[in-house]
Motif scaffolding. Sequence first.
Motif, mmCIF file in Angstrom:
data_model
loop_
_atom_site.group_PDB
_atom_site.id
_atom_site.type_symbol
_atom_site.label_atom_id
_atom_site.label_comp_id
_atom_site.label_asym_id
_atom_site.label_seq_id
_atom_site.Cartn_x
_atom_site.Cartn_y
_atom_site.Cartn_z
ATOM 1 N N ASN A 115 0.821 -1.217 0.000
ATOM 2 C CA ASN A 115 0.000 0.000 0.000
ATOM 3 C C ASN A 115 0.849 1.258 0.000
ATOM 4 N N ASP A 116 2.113 1.149 0.440
ATOM 5 C CA ASP A 116 3.016 2.300 0.465
ATOM 6 C C ASP A 116 3.766 2.528 -0.838
ATOM 7 N N PRO A 167 -11.138 1.828 -6.050
ATOM 8 C CA PRO A 167 -12.290 2.694 -6.315
ATOM 9 C C PRO A 167 -12.074 3.420 -7.645
ATOM 10 N N LEU A 168 -12.994 3.265 -8.562
ATOM 11 C CA LEU A 168 -12.860 3.861 -9.892
ATOM 12 C C LEU A 168 -13.138 5.360 -9.805
ATOM 13 N N TYR A 205 -4.926 -3.247 -15.771
ATOM 14 C CA TYR A 205 -3.657 -3.958 -15.831
ATOM 15 C C TYR A 205 -2.810 -3.664 -14.590
ATOM 16 N N SER A 206 -2.745 -2.407 -14.185
ATOM 17 C CA SER A 206 -1.946 -2.043 -13.011
ATOM 18 C C SER A 206 -2.466 -2.727 -11.751
ATOM 19 N N LEU A 207 -3.783 -2.818 -11.624
ATOM 20 C CA LEU A 207 -4.377 -3.530 -10.489
ATOM 21 C C LEU A 207 -3.969 -5.004 -10.527
ATOM 22 N N LEU A 247 -2.651 5.532 -7.846
ATOM 23 C CA LEU A 247 -3.830 4.991 -8.528
ATOM 24 C C LEU A 247 -5.021 4.792 -7.594
ATOM 25 N N GLY A 248 -4.743 4.654 -6.297
ATOM 26 C CA GLY A 248 -5.809 4.413 -5.329
ATOM 27 C C GLY A 248 -6.051 2.935 -5.061
ATOM 28 N N ILE A 249 -5.105 2.083 -5.446
ATOM 29 C CA ILE A 249 -5.223 0.650 -5.178
ATOM 30 C C ILE A 249 -5.030 0.424 -3.688
ATOM 31 N N GLU A 250 -5.879 -0.407 -3.103
ATOM 32 C CA GLU A 250 -5.740 -0.774 -1.697
ATOM 33 C C GLU A 250 -5.620 -2.281 -1.580
#
Length: 149
Positions: free
Chosen positions: A8-9, A33-34, A53-55, A16-19
């Motif tokens: 997460n860091d 969250p889109l 793809y990044s997710l 991007l907001g990926i958790e």
Amino acid sequence: MSLQALFNDIPFVAELGIEMTEVSDGHAEARLPLRPEHSSNPQARIAHGGVTYSLVDTVGGAAVVSLSGTISPTVDMRIDYLAPATADLRAEADVVRNGGSVAVVDVEVYDADDHHVATARGTYKTDGDGGHSPWTEGVDEETVERLSD
């Protein structure tokens, strides 16, 4: 710091907001969250393929690191986009083969309405070079130790 918190860091992940919501024993889950800036269409909210793809790449890498205990860069990724992603995304990754120098991961991506929007298979480099790679340059020993915990 947990492996989940470590992922997460990552600056790109945070941007991007990926958790990352779960990382352990060859399995990882994340959500995204889109947001409007993720869209490939100025008139509608449809996730750009690069966002999906990044997710996929992030959650797949986390699943591998949870087994390899070392930084594991992507070697190859094949992704099939099954439907437009128009709502928040979640991804689940499972390591299907953890070899001496590479690991293979399957990743599934769903939207908030449980539509299956993408499926992927990735190959990641594991510790075949004894932990020495450009990804470990400048990484402090404490971080490397956290990866192997």
